[in-house]
Design a protein around this motif. Structure first.
Motif, short mmCIF file in Angstrom:
data_model
loop_
_atom_site.label_atom_id
_atom_site.label_comp_id
_atom_site.label_asym_id
_atom_site.label_seq_id
_atom_site.Cartn_x
_atom_site.Cartn_y
_atom_site.Cartn_z
N THR A 1 29.59 38.51 42.20
CA THR A 1 30.54 38.97 43.21
C THR A 1 30.40 40.44 43.57
O THR A 1 30.63 40.82 44.71
N ARG B 1 30.30 42.88 47.68
CA ARG B 1 31.28 43.81 48.23
C ARG B 1 30.65 44.69 49.32
O ARG B 1 31.35 45.22 50.17
N HIS C 1 32.14 37.38 48.27
CA HIS C 1 32.88 37.89 47.13
C HIS C 1 34.25 37.25 47.03
O HIS C 1 34.66 36.75 45.97
N ASP C 2 34.99 37.22 48.14
CA ASP C 2 36.36 36.70 48.10
C ASP C 2 36.38 35.22 47.77
O ASP C 2 37.21 34.75 46.99
N LYS C 3 35.45 34.46 48.36
CA LYS C 3 35.42 33.02 48.09
C LYS C 3 35.00 32.74 46.65
O LYS C 3 35.54 31.83 46.00
N GLU D 1 37.96 33.51 44.47
CA GLU D 1 38.98 32.47 44.64
C GLU D 1 38.60 31.23 43.85
O GLU D 1 39.45 30.60 43.19
#
Length: 286
Positions: free
Chosen positions: A178, A182, A197-199, A202
């Protein structure tokens, strides 16, 4: 085995399970026998036991779907056990060939317990290191990363997926996937891994993590900082580990400093949210 209440345990047949047999028919037959035996144990003492459905090789799709239906609809199991990979091609749980299984489990909003099987390379590092010491946690890590990078967790969010042994090395290495994402300049990395990164984070935080043989202060420090507090579950791994391991890991958990509310969440509260039947039974409403 996983303790989900003061006197309740969920029984799970772990690797190799029914997959050990060479023929499709024999695998399906053994899975059925394991499930009926487990259901019989549960029925003799339903306040003390629940169980997860054992499946044949999930690449035998029709057989696996049939056993899911039988185990959940007829035997009224509380969840399903999956192993980290299947078949001679080492098909991990994010592979497209497994999607029919995930689609059905998602439709049922099923609790799925993922337990490692033996590594692809069964040669030990040395004679002092049995496979469960390092290879099994790595298997869990491989399967979880396969689900993260292939989008399985986000595609089938209704499944509540429990990773055994605190997720193996996953909490430690998730930043290797991850952190580069960014930076906008690292588009190529994101493109190669098929996620962002966000997925990825999550997906990581969607897993539940049991503490079977994984309750050292270092592990607990990391989990409590990285995952939702209601996604951490007590686990024992009984009776697979050496008998001396259980009191040692239990002592680590019991001596770790945490408030009573969090301790109760980990010991049984979080699991009761996953298994409402057991919660109703514990509260005397079933």
């Amino acid at each position: 085995m996983k303790r989900v209440g003061v006197k309740t345990a969920v029984l799970s047949i772990t690797a190799p399970g029914a997959c050990i047999l060479p023929s499709r028919h024999a695998r399906a037959q053994l899975a059925r026998q394991l499930n009926e035996y487990s259901a019989n144990l549960r029925d003799k003492d339903p306040k003390s036991f629940a169980f997860f459905v054992s499946l044949p090789d999930i690449l035998d799709t029709d057989d696996a779907l049939a056993e899911i239906a039988y185990g959940l609809d007829v035997l009224h199991a509380d969840g399903i056990t999956l192993f980290t990979r299947y078949g001679p091609s080492n098909t991990y749980l994010g592979h497209p060939d497994v999607e029919p299984i995930w689609a059905e489990l998602n439709r049922r909003a099923c609790v799925v317990f993922v337990h490692p099987t033996h590594p692809v390379d069964t040669n030990p590092v040395n004679s002092k290191l049995p496979q469960p010491a390092i290879d099994y946690p790595h298997e869990t890590t491989r399967a979880a990363m396969d689900m993260i990078t292939n989008g399985t967790r986000l595609k089938y969010p209704a499944c509540q997926v429990i990773l055994s042994h605190a997720g193996g090395a996953l909490p430690y290495i998730i930043s290797r996937v991850t952190t580069p994402m960014r930076k906008a300049a690292d588009f190529a990395v994101s493109h190669r891994m098929g996620t962002t990164h966000d997925k990825a984070m999550e997906s990581f935080r969607s897993f539940h993590f049991d503490l079977a043989l994984s309750s050292s202060p270092q592990v607990l420090d990391m989990l409590l900082k990285m995952v939702p507090l209601d996604h951490i579950l007590y686990g024992s791994d009984f009776p697979y580990a050496p008998i001396t391991a259980y009191p040692a890991f239990l002592e680590s958990l019991e001596s770790y400093e945490m408030d009573t509310e969090l301790r109760n969440m980990i010991n049984y509260g979080n699991a009761m949210k996953l298994f409402p039947r057991l919660a109703r039974q514990r509260n005397g409403t079933l």
